[in-house]
Motif scaffolding. Sequence first.
Motif, PDB file in Angstrom:
ATOM      1  N   GLN A 127       0.836  -1.208   0.000  1.00 48.66           N
ATOM      2  CA  GLN A 127       0.000   0.000   0.000  1.00 48.66           C
ATOM      3  C   GLN A 127       0.860   1.242   0.000  1.00 48.66           C
ATOM      4  O   GLN A 127       0.554   2.230  -0.691  1.00 48.66           O
ATOM      5  N   GLN A 128       1.987   1.191   0.757  1.00 48.54           N
ATOM      6  CA  GLN A 128       2.894   2.333   0.788  1.00 48.54           C
ATOM      7  C   GLN A 128       3.524   2.545  -0.573  1.00 48.54           C
ATOM      8  O   GLN A 128       3.630   3.678  -1.053  1.00 48.54           O
ATOM      9  N   LYS A 129       3.930   1.409  -1.180  1.00 47.81           N
ATOM     10  CA  LYS A 129       4.503   1.527  -2.520  1.00 47.81           C
ATOM     11  C   LYS A 129       3.469   2.067  -3.510  1.00 47.81           C
ATOM     12  O   LYS A 129       3.771   2.903  -4.358  1.00 47.81           O
ATOM     13  N   LEU A 130       2.251   1.522  -3.335  1.00 45.19           N
ATOM     14  CA  LEU A 130       1.188   1.980  -4.235  1.00 45.19           C
ATOM     15  C   LEU A 130       0.894   3.463  -4.032  1.00 45.19           C
ATOM     16  O   LEU A 130       0.676   4.209  -4.998  1.00 45.19           O
ATOM     17  N   ASP A 131       0.932   3.881  -2.734  1.00 43.76           N
ATOM     18  CA  ASP A 131       0.694   5.308  -2.460  1.00 43.76           C
ATOM     19  C   ASP A 131       1.785   6.159  -3.070  1.00 43.76           C
ATOM     20  O   ASP A 131       1.515   7.230  -3.647  1.00 43.76           O
ATOM     21  N   LYS A 132       3.037   5.697  -2.920  1.00 43.53           N
ATOM     22  CA  LYS A 132       4.133   6.459  -3.513  1.00 43.53           C
ATOM     23  C   LYS A 132       3.979   6.510  -5.028  1.00 43.53           C
ATOM     24  O   LYS A 132       4.196   7.551  -5.655  1.00 43.53           O
ATOM     25  N   SER A 133       3.627   5.322  -5.590  1.00 44.45           N
ATOM     26  CA  SER A 133       3.453   5.290  -7.049  1.00 44.45           C
ATOM     27  C   SER A 133       2.301   6.194  -7.483  1.00 44.45           C
ATOM     28  O   SER A 133       2.413   6.955  -8.455  1.00 44.45           O
ATOM     29  N   ASN A 134       1.207   6.122  -6.706  1.00 40.40           N
ATOM     30  CA  ASN A 134       0.054   6.985  -7.036  1.00 40.40           C
ATOM     31  C   ASN A 134       0.407   8.456  -6.861  1.00 40.40           C
ATOM     32  O   ASN A 134      -0.008   9.313  -7.649  1.00 40.40           O
ATOM     33  N   HIS A 135       1.192   8.758  -5.790  1.00 33.91           N
ATOM     34  CA  HIS A 135       1.596  10.138  -5.565  1.00 33.91           C
ATOM     35  C   HIS A 135       2.450  10.639  -6.715  1.00 33.91           C
ATOM     36  O   HIS A 135       2.267  11.768  -7.207  1.00 33.91           O
ATOM     37  N   ALA A 136       3.366   9.773  -7.151  1.00 32.90           N
ATOM     38  CA  ALA A 136       4.217  10.156  -8.286  1.00 32.90           C
ATOM     39  C   ALA A 136       3.382  10.326  -9.539  1.00 32.90           C
ATOM     40  O   ALA A 136       3.564  11.279 -10.319  1.00 32.90           O
ATOM     41  N   ILE A 159       1.550  13.479  -9.230  1.00 29.13           N
ATOM     42  CA  ILE A 159       2.425  14.619  -9.531  1.00 29.13           C
ATOM     43  C   ILE A 159       2.635  14.735 -11.025  1.00 29.13           C
ATOM     44  O   ILE A 159       2.548  15.826 -11.607  1.00 29.13           O
ATOM     45  N   GLN A 160       2.914  13.574 -11.667  1.00 35.04           N
ATOM     46  CA  GLN A 160       3.104  13.604 -13.114  1.00 35.04           C
ATOM     47  C   GLN A 160       1.832  14.051 -13.830  1.00 35.04           C
ATOM     48  O   GLN A 160       1.880  14.850 -14.768  1.00 35.04           O
ATOM     49  N   LEU A 161       0.698  13.482 -13.331  1.00 37.55           N
ATOM     50  CA  LEU A 161      -0.576  13.858 -13.952  1.00 37.55           C
ATOM     51  C   LEU A 161      -0.873  15.338 -13.744  1.00 37.55           C
ATOM     52  O   LEU A 161      -1.349  16.035 -14.653  1.00 37.55           O
ATOM     53  N   SER A 162      -0.561  15.831 -12.518  1.00 30.77           N
ATOM     54  CA  SER A 162      -0.778  17.251 -12.237  1.00 30.77           C
ATOM     55  C   SER A 162       0.113  18.115 -13.107  1.00 30.77           C
ATOM     56  O   SER A 162      -0.328  19.138 -13.653  1.00 30.77           O
ATOM     57  N   ASN A 163       1.409  17.665 -13.232  1.00 28.13           N
ATOM     58  CA  ASN A 163       2.311  18.421 -14.105  1.00 28.13           C
ATOM     59  C   ASN A 163       1.824  18.394 -15.551  1.00 28.13           C
ATOM     60  O   ASN A 163       1.862  19.412 -16.261  1.00 28.13           O
ATOM     61  N   ALA A 164       1.360  17.201 -15.952  1.00 28.03           N
ATOM     62  CA  ALA A 164       0.859  17.095 -17.330  1.00 28.03           C
ATOM     63  C   ALA A 164      -0.385  17.968 -17.524  1.00 28.03           C
ATOM     64  O   ALA A 164      -0.547  18.640 -18.550  1.00 28.03           O
ATOM     65  N   THR A 220       0.707  21.501 -17.609  1.00 31.00           N
ATOM     66  CA  THR A 220       1.285  21.769 -18.930  1.00 31.00           C
ATOM     67  C   THR A 220       0.181  21.860 -19.983  1.00 31.00           C
ATOM     68  O   THR A 220       0.165  22.765 -20.840  1.00 31.00           O
ATOM     69  N   GLN A 221      -0.758  20.894 -19.887  1.00 32.12           N
ATOM     70  CA  GLN A 221      -1.874  20.909 -20.846  1.00 32.12           C
ATOM     71  C   GLN A 221      -2.720  22.167 -20.675  1.00 32.12           C
ATOM     72  O   GLN A 221      -3.168  22.770 -21.658  1.00 32.12           O
ATOM     73  N   ASP A 222      -2.939  22.568 -19.386  1.00 29.88           N
ATOM     74  CA  ASP A 222      -3.704  23.787 -19.134  1.00 29.88           C
ATOM     75  C   ASP A 222      -2.996  25.002 -19.709  1.00 29.88           C
ATOM     76  O   ASP A 222      -3.639  25.907 -20.267  1.00 29.88           O
ATOM     77  N   ARG A 223      -1.626  25.026 -19.531  1.00 28.14           N
ATOM     78  CA  ARG A 223      -0.881  26.149 -20.101  1.00 28.14           C
ATOM     79  C   ARG A 223      -1.034  26.170 -21.615  1.00 28.14           C
ATOM     80  O   ARG A 223      -1.244  27.231 -22.224  1.00 28.14           O
ATOM     81  N   VAL A 224      -0.898  24.945 -22.203  1.00 30.73           N
ATOM     82  CA  VAL A 224      -1.030  24.879 -23.665  1.00 30.73           C
ATOM     83  C   VAL A 224      -2.439  25.293 -24.093  1.00 30.73           C
ATOM     84  O   VAL A 224      -2.626  26.077 -25.039  1.00 30.73           O
ATOM     85  N   ILE A 225      -3.429  24.749 -23.346  1.00 27.48           N
ATOM     86  CA  ILE A 225      -4.827  25.082 -23.684  1.00 27.48           C
ATOM     87  C   ILE A 225      -5.076  26.572 -23.492  1.00 27.48           C
ATOM     88  O   ILE A 225      -5.732  27.231 -24.313  1.00 27.48           O
ATOM     89  N   ALA A 226      -4.514  27.130 -22.357  1.00 28.84           N
ATOM     90  CA  ALA A 226      -4.691  28.558 -22.102  1.00 28.84           C
ATOM     91  C   ALA A 226      -4.029  29.381 -23.193  1.00 28.84           C
ATOM     92  O   ALA A 226      -4.585  30.382 -23.667  1.00 28.84           O
ATOM     93  N   ARG A 227      -2.782  28.948 -23.594  1.00 32.04           N
ATOM     94  CA  ARG A 227      -2.101  29.677 -24.668  1.00 32.04           C
ATOM     95  C   ARG A 227      -2.895  29.574 -25.961  1.00 32.04           C
ATOM     96  O   ARG A 227      -3.083  30.571 -26.671  1.00 32.04           O
ATOM     97  N   LEU A 228      -3.363  28.333 -26.248  1.00 29.65           N
ATOM     98  CA  LEU A 228      -4.168  28.166 -27.464  1.00 29.65           C
ATOM     99  C   LEU A 228      -5.473  28.976 -27.379  1.00 29.65           C
ATOM    100  O   LEU A 228      -5.913  29.567 -28.371  1.00 29.65           O
ATOM    101  N   GLN A 229      -6.064  28.987 -26.152  1.00 31.41           N
ATOM    102  CA  GLN A 229      -7.303  29.749 -25.973  1.00 31.41           C
ATOM    103  C   GLN A 229      -7.057  31.239 -26.158  1.00 31.41           C
ATOM    104  O   GLN A 229      -7.865  31.942 -26.777  1.00 31.41           O
TER     105      GLN A 229
END
Length: 266
Positions: free
Chosen positions: A44-53, A56-61, A64-73
Amino acid sequence: MNSLARERLNQHYCLNKRDCLELVYNAGIPLMIGVVSLWIAINQQKLDKSNHAQDIQLSNAERTQDRVIARLQRDEDRETARLQREEDKTMTRLQREEDQRTARLQREEDREAARLQRLEDKETVRLQRELDLKITIDKRIQDYELAELQRNMSEQQRAQELEIAHQNRINDLLLEDGRQKENVLLEYQDDLATLLLEYGSLFKDPKSKWWFILQMKTAAALRQLDPQRRTVLVNTLFDAGILDLERDRSQSLLYRTNLSGVEFGY
């Protein structure tokens, strides 16, 4: 004896083995549960770390996608605003051209309406002048006919008044003549009565002056009287017995007198 001891030993041995199994079983289950729980916790700890990572990656993505969408918008908004401005400019230009064309057509329509209105006003004024002239002519004709009728009525009225005045004058003259003749008859009768009362039979003498006076008065009275009053005068002489006297024709009271219309049989 050995058999009993052996059975007892077996029973004792069997109980100990079972107890051991129970002991092992009772001790192994919690251990297994602990191991499983530990493994689950580690996973569960490993899974939590993996989910947290992954989060984080999903949030960064997503950022990034929001920035791209905002720039495109923003780019799309800028393009939309530019296109909107160009469309507004085009619409404004077209609207201005449409307004100018509408204003030009309106001015032309107003000029045409004003021209037609002027023509209509001229025609109305002409018709009004003709109507006024006709009314004036008809009024003059009517006034002339009315004046002519009034003149005719006045002439007829004057003629009637003259006729009435003439008839009244004739009636007055006839009345006056009747009064005069009546006065002549009454005066003659008064004079005759006076002579009869004062002189009796003396004036009946044809040679007396009273007879001559009576003869002149009789001739004058008969000349002035009408036939009806002449008849009254002659009958008065008959009633007085003067015409019954025998004398010469020239000495008669009725000699050369106006006896027209006298009714001797009255």
